[in-house]
Structure formats: structure tokens, C-alpha cells
Write a protein that holds these residues in place. Structure first.
Motif, PDB file in Angstrom:
ATOM      1  N   LEU A  88       2.458   1.629  -3.331  1.00  0.00           N
ATOM      2  CA  LEU A  88       1.474   2.062  -4.320  1.00  0.00           C
ATOM      3  C   LEU A  88       1.228   3.562  -4.229  1.00  0.00           C
ATOM      4  O   LEU A  88       1.213   4.276  -5.245  1.00  0.00           O
ATOM      5  CB  LEU A  88       0.159   1.296  -4.101  1.00  0.00           C
ATOM      6  CG  LEU A  88      -0.981   1.641  -5.052  1.00  0.00           C
ATOM      7  CD1 LEU A  88      -0.693   1.089  -6.440  1.00  0.00           C
ATOM      8  CD2 LEU A  88      -2.312   1.106  -4.533  1.00  0.00           C
ATOM      9  N   ILE A  89       1.071   4.047  -3.010  1.00  0.00           N
ATOM     10  CA  ILE A  89       0.789   5.477  -2.835  1.00  0.00           C
ATOM     11  C   ILE A  89       2.024   6.313  -3.166  1.00  0.00           C
ATOM     12  O   ILE A  89       1.929   7.340  -3.839  1.00  0.00           O
ATOM     13  CB  ILE A  89       0.307   5.742  -1.396  1.00  0.00           C
ATOM     14  CG1 ILE A  89      -1.096   5.158  -1.231  1.00  0.00           C
ATOM     15  CG2 ILE A  89       0.306   7.227  -1.084  1.00  0.00           C
ATOM     16  CD1 ILE A  89      -1.675   5.289   0.146  1.00  0.00           C
ATOM     17  N   TYR A  90       3.199   5.882  -2.713  1.00  0.00           N
ATOM     18  CA  TYR A  90       4.410   6.682  -2.900  1.00  0.00           C
ATOM     19  C   TYR A  90       4.923   6.630  -4.342  1.00  0.00           C
ATOM     20  O   TYR A  90       5.387   7.638  -4.871  1.00  0.00           O
ATOM     21  CB  TYR A  90       5.511   6.186  -1.951  1.00  0.00           C
ATOM     22  CG  TYR A  90       5.469   6.819  -0.593  1.00  0.00           C
ATOM     23  CD1 TYR A  90       4.342   6.685   0.216  1.00  0.00           C
ATOM     24  CD2 TYR A  90       6.525   7.566  -0.123  1.00  0.00           C
ATOM     25  CE1 TYR A  90       4.283   7.271   1.461  1.00  0.00           C
ATOM     26  CE2 TYR A  90       6.479   8.158   1.131  1.00  0.00           C
ATOM     27  CZ  TYR A  90       5.362   7.997   1.914  1.00  0.00           C
ATOM     28  OH  TYR A  90       5.314   8.577   3.149  1.00  0.00           O
ATOM     29  N   ILE A  93       0.655   6.457  -7.081  1.00  0.00           N
ATOM     30  CA  ILE A  93      -0.428   7.442  -6.973  1.00  0.00           C
ATOM     31  C   ILE A  93       0.123   8.868  -6.826  1.00  0.00           C
ATOM     32  O   ILE A  93      -0.373   9.799  -7.465  1.00  0.00           O
ATOM     33  CB  ILE A  93      -1.352   7.074  -5.799  1.00  0.00           C
ATOM     34  CG1 ILE A  93      -2.037   5.733  -6.097  1.00  0.00           C
ATOM     35  CG2 ILE A  93      -2.406   8.147  -5.583  1.00  0.00           C
ATOM     36  CD1 ILE A  93      -2.945   5.232  -5.014  1.00  0.00           C
ATOM     37  N   SER A  94       1.148   9.051  -5.999  1.00  0.00           N
ATOM     38  CA  SER A  94       1.707  10.401  -5.815  1.00  0.00           C
ATOM     39  C   SER A  94       2.254  10.987  -7.113  1.00  0.00           C
ATOM     40  O   SER A  94       1.918  12.118  -7.466  1.00  0.00           O
ATOM     41  CB  SER A  94       2.807  10.380  -4.760  1.00  0.00           C
ATOM     42  OG  SER A  94       2.256  10.126  -3.513  1.00  0.00           O
ATOM     43  N   PRO A  95       3.094  10.255  -7.862  1.00  0.00           N
ATOM     44  CA  PRO A  95       3.549  10.812  -9.144  1.00  0.00           C
ATOM     45  C   PRO A  95       2.406  11.111 -10.098  1.00  0.00           C
ATOM     46  O   PRO A  95       2.412  12.143 -10.770  1.00  0.00           O
ATOM     47  CB  PRO A  95       4.466   9.717  -9.698  1.00  0.00           C
ATOM     48  CG  PRO A  95       4.948   8.991  -8.499  1.00  0.00           C
ATOM     49  CD  PRO A  95       3.807   9.001  -7.542  1.00  0.00           C
ATOM     50  N   VAL A 118       0.843  -1.208   0.000  1.00  0.00           N
ATOM     51  CA  VAL A 118       0.000   0.000   0.000  1.00  0.00           C
ATOM     52  C   VAL A 118       0.872   1.251   0.000  1.00  0.00           C
ATOM     53  O   VAL A 118       0.652   2.197  -0.764  1.00  0.00           O
ATOM     54  CB  VAL A 118      -0.939  -0.003   1.229  1.00  0.00           C
ATOM     55  CG1 VAL A 118      -1.637   1.339   1.361  1.00  0.00           C
ATOM     56  CG2 VAL A 118      -1.952  -1.114   1.109  1.00  0.00           C
ATOM     57  N   ILE A 119       1.891   1.262   0.852  1.00  0.00           N
ATOM     58  CA  ILE A 119       2.789   2.433   0.915  1.00  0.00           C
ATOM     59  C   ILE A 119       3.495   2.621  -0.424  1.00  0.00           C
ATOM     60  O   ILE A 119       3.577   3.739  -0.942  1.00  0.00           O
ATOM     61  CB  ILE A 119       3.816   2.251   2.058  1.00  0.00           C
ATOM     62  CG1 ILE A 119       3.080   2.313   3.406  1.00  0.00           C
ATOM     63  CG2 ILE A 119       4.884   3.329   1.994  1.00  0.00           C
ATOM     64  CD1 ILE A 119       3.962   2.039   4.601  1.00  0.00           C
TER      65      ILE A 119
END
Lengths: 152, 67
Positions: free
Chosen positions: A24-26, A29-31, A21-22
């Protein structure tokens, strides 16, 4: 999420979903959010609608600034930007940034036309012909600029 | 109850994606650098936008742990 209620060590495999999850988000999703934000900031989707709305209400002569009125046209004008001290730069406006934060016309030469992007001294004499050397001249309209002559 | 250190670490983990997104946005628009304050506000807002993602995955994970 993972919650340990005993002093027993956590099984390392239980950490993988959290790490996933971390990651995926870092990493994903963030970019993507950054790219999306850049696209929105570069091409504000609300600008055209707002402009239409405001101009419709106030009339076609209402523009945020005179600069918008001068440069918001299909055929860009020939301009001479006169600097403090009397020297000047002359060329065709290729782009004129409409952002309120900065006034940045890009002057370019007319293809095949000599002395179409030039610097002039304070007497109006040719100082430098940039036509063959430069693709364009980017100018920040600020305190160093006295006025801009527009030749249409 | 979480300690101050744990709270700070959680806050760091939640805020970092917003800063990553803002830095990527700034790298794509190098001609329009924001001030440090603007960048921080943008990062906080983008981090807040990502909160539902954290909650969804956290909720799914907790549901899986309970079954």
C-alpha cells in the motif's frame, strides 16, 4: 507488527497483512505523494497569496524581478532577443517562466502573419523565417543574451 | 536490540517510498531536475511524512495481534 519469540517457523499467512501495508505504501501512497508534490511544485499555492501580500505591502511596482514586471501582463509583447555577436531572434512572447531559477521565454509566431518568428543576423537582415516551420522557440536567457528589446 | 544490519534494512524500507515519490515527481516535471542533494533531502522529508502511516498500520497490526 510480527514478532516471533520462538524458533517455530512463522505461519506464512501472518505475513500477508505486513506485505499489504508495504505494498500500500510503496505502490499507492508513495506515487500519490509524488503526484501531489509535483502539483504543488508546478503550481505553488502559496505563490499567489505571497505575491498579493508582498505587493500590497510594497506597492504595485514591487516585483521580484524586472522580468516579472515586463512579462506579467495579459497581452504578451513582441520582443527581439539580441545574442552575443549581434544576431537576434524575434517573436511574440507566449510564455515567460517566472521561476527565479530560469528565464525561459517561449517565442511564437503570430498566426497568419509571415516573418513573425524570425532569426536576424548581426546586420539586422533576415537570416531565417521560422514562422511556418516552428511552433515556437524556447530560449534560455543566459550569458549568451546581450539584451531583450520589448516592443509592447 | 536490532543489529546494524537490521537497522540499515529498516531504514532502507522507510526511505525507499520517499525516493519513489521524488522520482515520480521528477518524471512529471522533467524540465526542473533537482540536484542529487536536493533529491535526497526531498526523499528524506517525504519519507518522514510517511512515518505516521507506518506507525498507524503498525499500531493497528500490533493491536490485532494482541487480541
Amino acid at each position: 507488527m510480527i514478532a516471533s519469540t520462538t524458533l517455530a517457523p512463522l505461519d506464512i499467512w501472518t505475513l500477508f497483512p505486513v506485505a499489504g501495508v508495504i505494498a500500500l505504501i510503496y505502490v499507492v501512497i508513495s506515487p500519490l505523494l509524488g503526484v501531489l508534490y509535483a502539483l504543488i511544485q508546478a503550481n505553488p499555492p502559496y505563490r499567489a497569496a505571497t505575491s498579493e501580500l508582498v505587493r500590497g505591502r510594497l506597492g504595485v511596482h514591487a516585483h521580484p524581478e524586472v522580468r516579472d514586471r515586463a512579462f506579467n501582463r495579459d497581452v504578451q509583447p513582441w520582443v527581439r532577443i539580441v545574442l552575443k555577436g549581434g544576431s537576434a531572434i524575434q517573436g511574440i512572447v507566449r510564455f515567460a517562466g517566472l521561476s527565479l531559477a530560469g528565464r525561459q521565454p517561449l517565442l511564437v509566431p503570430l498566426p497568419g502573419v509571415p516573418e513573425s518568428l524570425i532569426r536576424l543576423d548581426s546586420d539586422g537582415q533576415l537570416l531565417d523565417d521560422l514562422t511556418s516551420r516552428a511552433e515556437g522557440v524556447w530560449i534560455e536567457i543566459g550569458a549568451e543574451v546581450l539584451f531583450v528589446e520589448i516592443f509592447g | 536490540m536490532p543489529t546494524t544490519l537490521e537497522s540499515a534494512l529498516v531504514l532502507l524500507v522507510l526511505l525507499a517510498p520517499g525516493f519513489i515519490a521524488v522520482r515520480i515527481k521528477n518524471s512529471l516535471l522533467p524540465y526542473r531536475p533537482p540536484s542529487a542533494f536536493q533529491e535526497t533531502v526531498e526523499a528524506a522529508i517525504l519519507s518522514a511524512l510517511l512515518l505516521p502511516v507506518w506507525l498507524v498500520f503498525g499500531w493497528r497490526s500490533s493491536m490485532r495481534d494482541n487480541t
